[in-house]
Enzyme design. Structure first.
Site, mmCIF file in Angstrom:
data_model
loop_
_atom_site.group_PDB
_atom_site.id
_atom_site.type_symbol
_atom_site.label_atom_id
_atom_site.label_comp_id
_atom_site.label_asym_id
_atom_site.label_seq_id
_atom_site.Cartn_x
_atom_site.Cartn_y
_atom_site.Cartn_z
ATOM 1 N N SER A 46 0.828 -1.212 0.000
ATOM 2 C CA SER A 46 0.000 0.000 0.000
ATOM 3 C C SER A 46 0.857 1.253 0.000
ATOM 4 O O SER A 46 0.572 2.224 -0.722
ATOM 5 C CB SER A 46 -0.920 -0.004 1.220
ATOM 6 O OG SER A 46 -1.712 -1.166 1.246
ATOM 7 N N ASN A 47 1.930 1.260 0.789
ATOM 8 C CA ASN A 47 2.790 2.437 0.867
ATOM 9 C C ASN A 47 3.639 2.624 -0.384
ATOM 10 O O ASN A 47 4.229 3.677 -0.581
ATOM 11 C CB ASN A 47 3.683 2.344 2.101
ATOM 12 C CG ASN A 47 2.911 2.551 3.380
ATOM 13 O OD1 ASN A 47 2.575 3.667 3.746
ATOM 14 N ND2 ASN A 47 2.588 1.463 4.065
ATOM 15 N N LYS A 165 0.159 -10.764 6.733
ATOM 16 C CA LYS A 165 0.364 -9.404 7.222
ATOM 17 C C LYS A 165 -1.018 -8.850 7.552
ATOM 18 O O LYS A 165 -1.855 -8.673 6.669
ATOM 19 C CB LYS A 165 1.037 -8.509 6.175
ATOM 20 C CG LYS A 165 1.205 -7.075 6.653
ATOM 21 C CD LYS A 165 1.488 -6.102 5.535
ATOM 22 C CE LYS A 165 1.461 -4.673 6.087
ATOM 23 N NZ LYS A 165 1.534 -3.648 5.008
ATOM 24 N N SER A 167 -3.070 -5.783 8.908
ATOM 25 C CA SER A 167 -2.984 -4.346 9.156
ATOM 26 C C SER A 167 -4.225 -3.788 9.826
ATOM 27 O O SER A 167 -4.371 -2.579 9.964
ATOM 28 C CB SER A 167 -2.739 -3.604 7.828
ATOM 29 O OG SER A 167 -1.529 -3.997 7.247
ATOM 30 N N GLY A 191 0.934 -5.249 10.927
ATOM 31 C CA GLY A 191 0.942 -4.343 9.791
ATOM 32 C C GLY A 191 1.145 -2.893 10.126
ATOM 33 O O GLY A 191 0.975 -2.028 9.262
ATOM 34 N N VAL A 208 5.564 -5.398 9.398
ATOM 35 C CA VAL A 208 5.707 -4.657 8.146
ATOM 36 C C VAL A 208 5.116 -3.289 8.415
ATOM 37 O O VAL A 208 3.890 -3.127 8.439
ATOM 38 C CB VAL A 208 4.983 -5.354 6.988
ATOM 39 C CG1 VAL A 208 5.157 -4.568 5.688
ATOM 40 C CG2 VAL A 208 5.493 -6.775 6.818
#
Length: 275
Positions: A46-47, A165, A167, A191, A208
């Site tokens: 996403s980042n 992961k 989040s 996350g 992460v």
């Protein structure tokens, strides 16, 4: 596959005018990250503004990072698409480009039809076809879809699915997930840095965390303190990380993350429109 440790989900650098991927700046950031004891790096999450990159750009980013990354550090690459077929094709291409692990986000465009059974079938087919291990990726703030717990428990039994992961930030959910999959070769990754300490206390393997793009050494220190059982020091450090983590995630998002990176000597640069 050992996922214990901190993984920064790399921001994708773009040039100021044309918003093209700037591979020179990417290599510069990688050079600065090389001195931080990360377990590995995540690209195209996403980042990394993954939805805004063309298929060719996604593979070029993986090749660039793999070339600069020491072999003892893992490279996780986002390969989730809306269709199962497209996800399989991209996952195979990511492996050929040098990814060690595929990070596969939940398909969500037809979220109303994404039942537990549909998601189990999707992930099972991808894992069956993937030449590299796979990590599930649940990010409901972006997808509007939580990977159902029962689906996670089923998928954790697949020999090529090695973790998730998560989040979402629901610590109760994360604790149950760790407990229910403890007999499987399955690892849970936090996350976000905002709940990293709580995740470790429940048995998470690593994190992460967007904040690792900026304060990577601090997050690796928190990881070390937790593993050594220095919980008071870990708690003090976690408290100091909550506000900056909120700033580069929920409050200002990726534009805030990229600005903070520049304050700390990395290249952040612009986001790709319309972000």
């Amino acid at each position: 596959l050992d996922l214990r440790g901190i993984f920064p989900p790399l921001a994708t650098p773009f040039s100021p005018m044309q918003e093209e991927v700037d591979y020179v700046q990417l290599e510069g950031n990688l050079h600065r990250y090389a001195s931080i004891p990360f377990r590995g790096l995540v690209v195209l999450g996403s980042n990394g503004e993954y939805p805004y990159l063309a298929p060719r750009e996604r593979l070029d980013v993986v090749r660039c990072v793999r070339q600069a990354l020491p072999r003892d550090r893992l490279l996780l690459a986002g390969s989730g698409c809306e269709s199962t077929q497209a996800t399989i094709e991209l996952t195979v291409s990511m492996a050929e480009a040098g990814a060690d692990v595929a990070l596969v986000v939940t398909p969500c465009y037809y979220r109303g039809a994404m039942t537990g059974a549909a998601l189990v079938q999707h992930y099972t087919e991808v894992a069956d076809a993937s030449p590299i291990p796979m990590v599930l990726y649940s990010v409901p703030v972006n997808t509007g879809l939580d990977l159902p717990m029962e689906a996670v428990f089923t998928l954790a039994q697949h020999p090529n699915i090695v973790g998730i992961k998560d989040s979402g930030g629901d610590i109760t959910r994360m604790g149950l997930m760790i407990h229910k999959t403890r007999k499987e070769d399955f690892q849970v990754l936090a996350g976000s840095a905002g709940f990293l300490l709580a995740s470790y206390a429940l048995g998470a393997s690593g994190g992460v965390c967007a904040l690792a793009n900026v304060l990577g050494s601090s997050l690796c220190q928190l990881d070390h303190l937790c593993r050594e059982g220095h919980w008071q020091e870990a708690r003090d450090l976690q408290h100091r990380l909550i506000e900056p983590n909120t700033a580069v995630t929920r409050r200002f998002g990726i534009p805030g993350l990229k600005k903070a990176m520049e304050w700390f000597g990395y290249y952040g640069g612009p986001c790709r429109a319309p972000l």
